[in-house]
Design an enzyme around this catalytic site. Structure first.
Site, PDB file in Angstrom:
ATOM      1  N   ASP A   1      38.067  44.377  33.810  1.00  0.00           N
ATOM      2  CA  ASP A   1      36.955  43.424  33.849  1.00  0.00           C
ATOM      3  C   ASP A   1      35.661  44.228  33.930  1.00  0.00           C
ATOM      4  O   ASP A   1      35.679  45.461  33.770  1.00  0.00           O
ATOM      5  CB  ASP A   1      37.108  42.448  35.039  1.00  0.00           C
TER       6      ASP A   1
ATOM      7  N   HIS B   1      33.812  40.250  29.346  1.00  0.00           N
ATOM      8  CA  HIS B   1      34.338  40.867  30.584  1.00  0.00           C
ATOM      9  C   HIS B   1      34.705  42.342  30.376  1.00  0.00           C
ATOM     10  O   HIS B   1      35.662  42.831  30.984  1.00  0.00           O
ATOM     11  CB  HIS B   1      35.576  40.094  31.080  1.00  0.00           C
TER      12      HIS B   1
ATOM     13  N   GLU C   1      34.806  33.295  28.722  1.00  0.00           N
ATOM     14  CA  GLU C   1      33.398  33.538  29.056  1.00  0.00           C
ATOM     15  C   GLU C   1      32.787  34.660  28.220  1.00  0.00           C
ATOM     16  O   GLU C   1      32.145  35.570  28.747  1.00  0.00           O
ATOM     17  CB  GLU C   1      33.282  33.848  30.561  1.00  0.00           C
TER      18      GLU C   1
ATOM     19  N   TRP D   1      41.214  35.533  42.125  1.00  0.00           N
ATOM     20  CA  TRP D   1      40.100  36.405  41.723  1.00  0.00           C
ATOM     21  C   TRP D   1      39.603  37.077  43.002  1.00  0.00           C
ATOM     22  O   TRP D   1      39.584  36.437  44.059  1.00  0.00           O
ATOM     23  CB  TRP D   1      38.993  35.597  41.060  1.00  0.00           C
ATOM     24  N   THR D   2      39.174  38.330  42.877  1.00  0.00           N
ATOM     25  CA  THR D   2      38.931  39.062  44.129  1.00  0.00           C
ATOM     26  C   THR D   2      37.482  39.548  44.300  1.00  0.00           C
ATOM     27  O   THR D   2      37.256  40.546  44.968  1.00  0.00           O
ATOM     28  CB  THR D   2      39.899  40.257  44.244  1.00  0.00           C
TER      29      THR D   2
HETATM   30  C1  ACM Z   1      38.251  32.493  34.347  1.00  0.00           C
HETATM   31  O1  ACM Z   1      38.252  31.992  35.483  1.00  0.00           O
HETATM   32  N1  ACM Z   1      37.153  33.037  33.844  1.00  0.00           N
HETATM   33  C2  ACM Z   1      39.440  32.484  33.527  1.00  0.00           C
END
Ligand code: ACM
Length: 635
Positions: free
Chosen positions: A203, A277, A354, A491-492
């Site tokens: 990312d 990302h 995104e 997600w961290t």
């Molecule tokens: C995401 O939460 N951007 C997949």
């Protein structure tokens, strides 16, 4: 006097019995996720110091050894494993497959003489073992030796999963987790019969997988300047500041973790998130993006995008691969080929979420490619890039899966969709014939707060346990055949340690495990909450962290007819809510909540507490006048 004594004895017996039945009900069979069928009989079986686990088919040996190891640790018993027919605990692979239980199901029969777990495949034996472990007293979870009578009830259980994909996603880019921590995360998820770890490896904030043909991805891309506090608000990297925070997995480490997971019947599905990302990749090789900006650094959690109310956004640092540059495709070919060789997973996740196209629109080469593609829509560039990635994966014998934005372009029917934005997107995907993994923000985002924002580590959104539990992975009007299963996503950005990862994951992942494993008809919120009590005690002994936010009040502040109002809900059954608005600390003598009430004008502080069985159980929640005003503004 005698009759008073008798009355006292009778009352004590009554109290003992009523408490006893609740305790007994919890201790007897309390399994998460709820099995398909449980028949409890009378009697018990006890694990003895010289217990022997037997198997006949060598494919069952590794499960037998793992079970022995689990039993030896807290009991100190020798627990031998033998290739034999008769023993105390028999692991049997069916010679004729039982079609009811499929590849992952099992039958577990405990009699007073012994235990038999039978299954069609080793995975089924492994899940039978997970259930078997949950039948023991909670002390079985201990890492230390404990002296307990290791008794379990006589019971017959038949069980198999509702869905084949039961996953958790762990983001190791925003914060790095060591190989040992990833393995510990796997150890916990398998207890709830989860079988897929979606490993978010790349990312903007770190590239975590060694790629031999692009060494800078980990020399540069795995490291960022260190920052503390609220992710997204940090200071930019300063000139000359060393990038000291991060880490990555060597290919040898990855192979080891993949094997560790495989032994526990977990598929690790890697994600290499493109074309957006990608800031860590761009910091390593700036030619990969349109701006070719050599000053781009691995993002340490500074804000680099503006998000608008309609869901659109603008990135003011370029984090997007350039779809018009052939060098990008050489890069993608190498990366996905090396990754495909490392992971046996059927699917490779390509991200696709995104993606900011603003830099593409300003780039002459991208314009030229758009002309060639006969379009003025930059979305077609993303579609073009993704279709080339799809071919790279196909060449490597892999299927593609991506976030639901990939539906905006044309994708092959064999590509699976990971639904996250809304349930509607899943309906769209099913309509186009794609297989779908359900992980909508509304029910599956484990990075969101699980209790009142005033007592939880702050995150921009909330998702309470009950909402996870109520999730049905099959949206109305969608044929179940399209739904591979579901997944909780951690997600961290705000999660820096394994302890905090556990806190965010549990108990919500236990709720999701039940959504993905148990038949819908076997789900029952009240019953789940009761089983959770036992699960919490087991997690305490296993030293696994979890949240108890289900005992906290769920407070909503809103405006009605120009006045401030408060409505309070509860999640766990049998909670009572007490509150004050006079500055005092609430207890069970304070105002008891029964219905929505008006908050008087003036600088009022609202304090709320929950009780169960006459004891405080939830957090004390304090909303001062400023917080009350803020909540009115957003509601
Ligand atoms: C995401 O939460 N951007 C997949």
């Amino acid at each position: 006097m005698r009759s008073l004594n008798l009355l006292f004895v009778l009352m004590s017996v009554l109290i003992f019995c009523s408490c006893g039945s609740r305790v007994e009900a919890e201790n007897v069979v309390s399994i998460i996720p709820q099995p398909v069928k449980v028949e409890i009989k009378t009697g018990t079986w006890e694990l003895m110091p010289n217990a022997v686990i037997v198997y006949k088919n060598d494919a069952a040996r590794s499960v037998a050894q793992m079970l022995a190891e689990n039993l030896r640790k807290p009991t100190g018993f020798s627990v031998n494993v033998k290739n034999a027919k008769n023993g105390d605990i028999r692991l049997v692979l069916n010679e004729v497959a039982d079609s009811l239980i499929g590849d992952e199901g099992y039958a577990l029969f405990v009699s007073s003489n012994g235990v038999e777990i039978s299954a069609n495949k080793p995975a089924g034996l492994f899940y039978g073992v997970q259930t078997f472990m949950q039948l023991f007293p909670k002390e079985i979870e201990s890492k230390d030796l404990l002296r307990v009578k290791w008794t379990i009830p006589v019971v017959r259980i038949t069980d198999y999963p509702r869905f084949k994909w039961r996953g958790l996603m762990l983001d190791v880019s925003r914060h790095f987790f060591t190989p040992e921590e990833v393995e510990a995360y796997i150890d916990e998820m398998v207890k709830a019969k989860m079988n897929t770890l979606h490993w978010h490896l790349t990312d903007d904030n770190g590239w975590r997988v060694e790629i031999k043909s692009y060494p800078k991805l980990t020399e540069v891309g795995a490291w960022r300047v260190e920052r503390y506090g609220a992710f997204g608000t940090y200071r930019d990297p300063q000139p000359g500041e060393p990038a000291t925070y991060g880490g990555f997995y060597t290919q040898d480490e990855i192979r080891k973790i993949v094997k560790y997971a495989e032994e526990r019947f977990v598929t690790i599905m890697p994600e290499i998130d493109v074309p957006g990302h990608s800031m860590a990749a761009i910091a390593s090789y700036p030619y990969l993006c349109c701006t070719q900006d050599t000053s781009i650094k691995v993002n340490p959690g500074t804000e680099f995008a503006t998000w608008y109310d309609d869901g659109s956004f603008k990135m003011f640092i370029d984090n997007t691969l350039n779809p018009s540059d052939e060098r990008v495709y050489e890069f993608l070919d190498s990366v996905y080929s090396e990754v495909s060789a490392l992971f046996p997973s059927e699917y490779i996740h390509v991200g696709g979420d995104e993606c900011y196209m603003g830099y593409w629109e300003e780039n002459a080469e991208c314009q030229k490619l758009m002309k060639q593609l006969n379009t003025d829509d930059p979305l077609k560039l993303s579609e073009y890039l993704m279709s080339r990635v799809e071919k790279i994966l196909e060449k490597n014998g892999k299927k593609m899966i991506g976030w639901d934005e990939i539906l905006e372009g044309e994708i092959a029917p064999s590509t699976a969709v990971m639904n996250w934005q809304s349930i509607e997107k899943a309906k769209e995907a099913a309509h186009c014939g794609h297989s779908i993994v359900m992980t909508p923000t509304s029910n599956c985002y484990l990075d969101y707060m699980q209790g009142d924002p005033s007592v939880e580590p702050p995150v921009y959104a909330s998702l309470r346990l009950k909402t996870c539990y109520e999730f049905n992975p099959v949206p109305d009007g969608v044929d179940e055949k399209y739904i591979l299963g579901g997944q909780g996503n951690l997600w961290t950005e705000q999660v820096a340690t394994l302890r905090h990862a556990e806190y965010m994951t549990y108990p919500r992942a236990w709720a999701l495990a039940e959504d993905f494993w148990s038949p819908d008809a076997r789900k029952d919120w009240g019953d789940f909450c009761q089983r959770l009590e036992n699960q919490f005690e087991r997690a305490d002994i296993a030293e696994v962290k979890y949240s108890k936010a289900l005992y906290d009040a769920d407070i909503k502040i809103f405006q009605k007819n120009g006045r401030k109002w408060c409505e309070i809900g509860t999640e766990a059954p049998e909670l009572e809510v007490y509150y004050t608005m006079d500055g005092g600390m609430p207890d069970s003598f304070s105002e008891k909540y029964s219905e929505a009430f008006e908050i008087p004008d003036g600088p009022v502080t609202l304090r709320v507490i929950t009780y169960r069985d006459n004891k405080p159980i939830g957090h004390l929640i304090t909303l001062d006048p400023k917080i009350i005003e803020e909540r009115i503004a957003v509601n």
